[in-house]
Design a protein around this motif. Structure first.
Motif, PDB file in Angstrom:
ATOM      1  N   SER A 118      -9.325  -1.542  -5.168  1.00 30.45           N
ATOM      2  CA  SER A 118      -9.376  -0.073  -5.229  1.00 30.45           C
ATOM      3  C   SER A 118      -8.021   0.574  -5.361  1.00 30.45           C
ATOM      4  CB  SER A 118     -10.364   0.447  -4.216  1.00 30.45           C
ATOM      5  OG  SER A 118     -11.577  -0.237  -4.253  1.00 30.45           O
ATOM      6  N   PHE A 119      -7.334   0.137  -4.405  1.00 28.97           N
ATOM      7  CA  PHE A 119      -6.093   0.589  -4.473  1.00 28.97           C
ATOM      8  C   PHE A 119      -5.300   0.430  -6.016  1.00 28.97           C
ATOM      9  CE2 PHE A 119      -1.401   0.329  -3.818  1.00 28.97           C
ATOM     10  CZ  PHE A 119      -1.129   1.570  -3.238  1.00 28.97           C
ATOM     11  N   ILE A 120      -5.303  -0.874  -6.542  1.00 22.12           N
ATOM     12  CA  ILE A 120      -4.601  -1.199  -7.672  1.00 22.12           C
ATOM     13  C   ILE A 120      -5.193  -0.221  -8.662  1.00 22.12           C
ATOM     14  CG2 ILE A 120      -4.545  -2.914  -9.334  1.00 22.12           C
ATOM     15  CD1 ILE A 120      -4.351  -4.997  -6.988  1.00 22.12           C
ATOM     16  N   ASP A 121      -6.658  -0.023  -8.779  1.00 22.53           N
ATOM     17  CA  ASP A 121      -7.340   0.684  -9.900  1.00 22.53           C
ATOM     18  C   ASP A 121      -6.874   2.008  -9.742  1.00 22.53           C
ATOM     19  OD1 ASP A 121      -9.429   0.682 -12.026  1.00 22.53           O
ATOM     20  OD2 ASP A 121     -10.146   2.284 -10.553  1.00 22.53           O
ATOM     21  N   PHE A 175       0.668  -1.128  -0.036  1.00 19.34           N
ATOM     22  CA  PHE A 175      -0.111   0.191  -0.050  1.00 19.34           C
ATOM     23  C   PHE A 175       0.548   1.199   0.136  1.00 19.34           C
ATOM     24  CE2 PHE A 175      -3.438  -2.983   1.618  1.00 19.34           C
ATOM     25  CZ  PHE A 175      -4.500  -2.557   0.536  1.00 19.34           C
ATOM     26  N   ASP A 176       2.102   1.124   0.203  1.00 20.97           N
ATOM     27  CA  ASP A 176       2.968   2.258   0.081  1.00 20.97           C
ATOM     28  C   ASP A 176       3.541   2.467  -1.456  1.00 20.97           C
ATOM     29  OD1 ASP A 176       4.496   4.583   1.547  1.00 20.97           O
ATOM     30  OD2 ASP A 176       6.164   3.224   1.323  1.00 20.97           O
ATOM     31  N   ILE A 177       3.497   1.385  -2.167  1.00 24.50           N
ATOM     32  CA  ILE A 177       4.235   1.295  -3.325  1.00 24.50           C
ATOM     33  C   ILE A 177       4.175   2.157  -4.392  1.00 24.50           C
ATOM     34  CG2 ILE A 177       2.780  -0.196  -4.683  1.00 24.50           C
ATOM     35  CD1 ILE A 177       5.136  -2.026  -5.381  1.00 24.50           C
ATOM     36  N   SER A 178       3.114   3.106  -4.186  1.00 24.73           N
ATOM     37  CA  SER A 178       2.928   4.272  -5.274  1.00 24.73           C
ATOM     38  C   SER A 178       3.849   5.434  -5.075  1.00 24.73           C
ATOM     39  CB  SER A 178       1.450   4.899  -4.932  1.00 24.73           C
ATOM     40  OG  SER A 178       1.244   5.412  -3.747  1.00 24.73           O
ATOM     41  N   THR A 179       4.896   5.375  -3.771  1.00 23.63           N
ATOM     42  CA  THR A 179       5.844   6.303  -3.456  1.00 23.63           C
ATOM     43  C   THR A 179       7.230   5.747  -4.227  1.00 23.63           C
ATOM     44  OG1 THR A 179       6.302   5.329  -1.359  1.00 23.63           O
ATOM     45  CG2 THR A 179       4.442   7.159  -1.574  1.00 23.63           C
ATOM     46  N   TRP A 180       7.311   4.562  -4.576  1.00 18.92           N
ATOM     47  CA  TRP A 180       8.445   3.943  -4.700  1.00 18.92           C
ATOM     48  C   TRP A 180       9.205   4.455  -6.112  1.00 18.92           C
ATOM     49  CZ3 TRP A 180       8.667  -1.940  -3.412  1.00 18.92           C
ATOM     50  CH2 TRP A 180       8.391  -2.126  -2.017  1.00 18.92           C
ATOM     51  N   LYS A 181      10.379   4.442  -6.317  1.00 15.33           N
ATOM     52  CA  LYS A 181      11.030   4.915  -7.332  1.00 15.33           C
ATOM     53  C   LYS A 181      10.732   4.038  -8.529  1.00 15.33           C
ATOM     54  CE  LYS A 181      15.735   5.000  -9.232  1.00 15.33           C
ATOM     55  NZ  LYS A 181      17.298   4.812  -9.073  1.00 15.33           N
ATOM     56  N   GLY A 199      -2.475 -12.147   9.732  1.00 16.40           N
ATOM     57  CA  GLY A 199      -3.500 -11.424  10.587  1.00 16.40           C
ATOM     58  C   GLY A 199      -4.871 -11.037  10.127  1.00 16.40           C
ATOM     59  N   GLU A 200      -5.235  -9.920  10.340  1.00 12.91           N
ATOM     60  CA  GLU A 200      -6.642  -9.425   9.625  1.00 12.91           C
ATOM     61  C   GLU A 200      -6.225  -8.543   8.470  1.00 12.91           C
ATOM     62  OE1 GLU A 200      -9.859  -9.899  10.468  1.00 12.91           O
ATOM     63  OE2 GLU A 200      -9.233 -11.329  12.010  1.00 12.91           O
ATOM     64  N   PRO A 201      -6.374  -9.189   7.401  1.00 12.52           N
ATOM     65  CA  PRO A 201      -5.923  -8.614   6.166  1.00 12.52           C
ATOM     66  C   PRO A 201      -7.000  -7.611   5.654  1.00 12.52           C
ATOM     67  CG  PRO A 201      -6.649 -10.786   5.372  1.00 12.52           C
ATOM     68  CD  PRO A 201      -6.716 -10.692   7.054  1.00 12.52           C
ATOM     69  N   PRO A 202      -6.530  -6.515   4.813  1.00  5.37           N
ATOM     70  CA  PRO A 202      -7.365  -5.809   4.372  1.00  5.37           C
ATOM     71  C   PRO A 202      -8.339  -6.713   3.258  1.00  5.37           C
ATOM     72  CG  PRO A 202      -5.340  -5.343   3.154  1.00  5.37           C
ATOM     73  CD  PRO A 202      -5.112  -6.188   4.488  1.00  5.37           C
ATOM     74  N   LYS A 208      -5.654   0.781 -14.212  1.00  7.50           N
ATOM     75  CA  LYS A 208      -6.780   0.214 -14.420  1.00  7.50           C
ATOM     76  C   LYS A 208      -6.722  -0.814 -15.304  1.00  7.50           C
ATOM     77  CE  LYS A 208      -8.868   4.772 -14.060  1.00  7.50           C
ATOM     78  NZ  LYS A 208      -9.735   4.390 -12.607  1.00  7.50           N
ATOM     79  N   GLY A 209      -7.477  -1.574 -15.424  1.00  6.64           N
ATOM     80  CA  GLY A 209      -7.324  -2.911 -16.367  1.00  6.64           C
ATOM     81  C   GLY A 209      -7.059  -4.274 -15.631  1.00  6.64           C
ATOM     82  N   TYR A 210      -6.745  -4.285 -14.224  1.00  2.54           N
ATOM     83  CA  TYR A 210      -6.591  -5.452 -13.589  1.00  2.54           C
ATOM     84  C   TYR A 210      -7.942  -6.197 -13.062  1.00  2.54           C
ATOM     85  CZ  TYR A 210      -1.384  -5.201 -12.385  1.00  2.54           C
ATOM     86  OH  TYR A 210      -0.286  -4.939 -12.434  1.00  2.54           O
ATOM     87  N   THR A 211      -8.004  -7.484 -13.335  1.00  3.23           N
ATOM     88  CA  THR A 211      -9.357  -8.013 -12.676  1.00  3.23           C
ATOM     89  C   THR A 211      -8.825  -9.104 -11.894  1.00  3.23           C
ATOM     90  OG1 THR A 211      -9.128  -9.600 -14.963  1.00  3.23           O
ATOM     91  CG2 THR A 211     -10.517  -7.645 -15.123  1.00  3.23           C
ATOM     92  N   LEU A 212      -9.706  -9.538 -10.774  1.00  6.88           N
ATOM     93  CA  LEU A 212      -9.559 -10.714  -9.810  1.00  6.88           C
ATOM     94  C   LEU A 212      -9.754 -11.898 -10.565  1.00  6.88           C
ATOM     95  CD1 LEU A 212      -8.234 -11.254  -7.308  1.00  6.88           C
ATOM     96  CD2 LEU A 212     -10.443 -10.689  -6.142  1.00  6.88           C
ATOM     97  N   GLY A 213      -8.869 -12.838 -10.310  1.00  2.00           N
ATOM     98  CA  GLY A 213      -9.447 -14.368 -10.933  1.00  2.00           C
ATOM     99  C   GLY A 213      -9.644 -15.112  -9.665  1.00  2.00           C
ATOM    100  N   GLU A 214     -10.178 -16.200  -9.826  1.00  2.47           N
ATOM    101  CA  GLU A 214     -10.620 -17.309  -8.541  1.00  2.47           C
ATOM    102  C   GLU A 214      -9.462 -17.542  -7.958  1.00  2.47           C
ATOM    103  OE1 GLU A 214     -12.890 -20.592 -10.180  1.00  2.47           O
ATOM    104  OE2 GLU A 214     -14.654 -19.209 -10.704  1.00  2.47           O
ATOM    105  N   ASP A 215      -8.128 -17.546  -8.447  1.00  2.00           N
ATOM    106  CA  ASP A 215      -6.894 -17.966  -7.744  1.00  2.00           C
ATOM    107  C   ASP A 215      -6.475 -16.894  -6.919  1.00  2.00           C
ATOM    108  OD1 ASP A 215      -6.300 -16.532  -9.846  1.00  2.00           O
ATOM    109  OD2 ASP A 215      -4.633 -17.697 -10.692  1.00  2.00           O
ATOM    110  N   GLN A 216      -7.327 -15.769  -6.592  1.00  2.00           N
ATOM    111  CA  GLN A 216      -6.695 -14.620  -5.777  1.00  2.00           C
ATOM    112  C   GLN A 216      -5.480 -14.142  -6.373  1.00  2.00           C
ATOM    113  OE1 GLN A 216      -8.038 -13.694  -2.391  1.00  2.00           O
ATOM    114  NE2 GLN A 216      -9.636 -14.537  -3.663  1.00  2.00           N
ATOM    115  N   ARG A 217      -5.588 -13.870  -7.865  1.00  2.00           N
ATOM    116  CA  ARG A 217      -4.637 -13.254  -8.673  1.00  2.00           C
ATOM    117  C   ARG A 217      -5.346 -12.291  -9.521  1.00  2.00           C
ATOM    118  NH1 ARG A 217       0.171 -16.347 -10.428  1.00  2.00           N
ATOM    119  NH2 ARG A 217      -1.081 -18.015  -9.908  1.00  2.00           N
ATOM    120  N   PHE A 218      -4.764 -10.819  -9.373  1.00  2.00           N
ATOM    121  CA  PHE A 218      -4.930  -9.881 -10.033  1.00  2.00           C
ATOM    122  C   PHE A 218      -4.298  -9.841 -11.463  1.00  2.00           C
ATOM    123  CE2 PHE A 218      -6.232  -8.177  -6.064  1.00  2.00           C
ATOM    124  CZ  PHE A 218      -7.518  -7.747  -6.293  1.00  2.00           C
ATOM    125  N   VAL A 219      -5.126  -9.970 -12.567  1.00  2.00           N
ATOM    126  CA  VAL A 219      -4.209 -10.045 -13.800  1.00  2.00           C
ATOM    127  C   VAL A 219      -4.392  -8.871 -14.649  1.00  2.00           C
ATOM    128  CG1 VAL A 219      -4.144 -12.508 -13.730  1.00  2.00           C
ATOM    129  CG2 VAL A 219      -6.254 -11.604 -14.749  1.00  2.00           C
TER     130      VAL A 219
END
Length: 215
Positions: free
Chosen positions: A145-148, A112-118, A135-138, A153-164
């Motif tokens: 929403s964060f990814i989008d 969730f901090d990666i938007s600030t990375w080089k 623990g209690e994950p988001p 934009k354009g990532y979709t979530l599959g059944e294998d818990q993978r955004f593609v």
């Protein structure tokens, strides 16, 4: 084609929680290799009470020696200046070659901090991301929403818990066991003269005592 996980951090010190989680991820995500590398000068963390880089490298080397599929790397220690992830990815790519698929392992806080990375956009072009949730994950909706908003934009979530994504590498969610050990807790116990047996590998405890770290 081989799949390699890249797991970096200050490891100040490396502890049994780090090892337990990364062993779980290696098995769950079907990774052939895991490269563990300490950061020399982490740009997103204060450097106070940071053990010398060589000592932290020794902790990694001595803790994973002999574990099949695990490798210690000084890839960040050989560079000058802050340890930017994109530079580390480029160095691993150059070292391992195009026949190895790279997977960058990180916790949800780092994600969730990666938007600030080089050169953040290059990271998602070059490597798959494995987000380790404990623990209690988001909720997945918060990640979507964060990814989008912050990645693409354009990532979709599959059944294998993978955004593609058609153009970018996938982002995988890996729910890992909760292990209540932290480097901060270990440093506090050392400063208070308390035992850290069972919290860190024996080799790490020996290095800490021999070098009189964190006192």
């Amino acid at each position: 084609m081989a799949d390699a996980g890249l797991f970096g951090g200050t490891f100040n010190p490396l502890h049994n929680g780090h090892l337990g989680i990364v062993k779980y991820v290696k098995k769950t995500c079907n990774l052939n290799r895991i490269y563990i590398y300490p950061a020399a000068t982490p740009p997103h963390k204060p450097s106070g009470n940071l053990a010398p880089a060589r000592d932290r490298m020794d902790m990694v080397e001595k803790s994973i020696g002999g574990i099949p599929g695990f490798f210690a790397s000084d890839i960040e220690l050989r560079r000058q200046g802050p340890s930017y992830t994109i530079d580390t990815i480029k160095a691993f790519r150059l070292s391992l070659g195009p026949a190895v698929r790279l997977h960058l392992l990180m916790g949800s806080d780092a994600f969730f901090d990666i938007s600030t990375w080089k050169e953040k956009d290059r990271i998602f072009e070059d490597v798959s991301i494995v987000v380790m949730l404990r623990g209690e994950p988001p909720p997945v909706s918060a990640m979507a929403s964060f990814i989008d908003e912050h990645i693409s934009k354009g990532y979709t979530l599959g059944e294998d818990q993978r955004f593609v994504h058609e153009m970018l590498k996938p982002i995988r969610i890996c729910r890992v066991p909760r292990i209540d050990i932290s480097s901060t807790l270990i440093r506090q116990r050392i400063s208070q003269g308390k035992s850290i047996a069972g919290l860190v590998p024996e080799a790490v405890e020996t290095i800490i005592k021999t070098k009189d770290l964190y006192t």
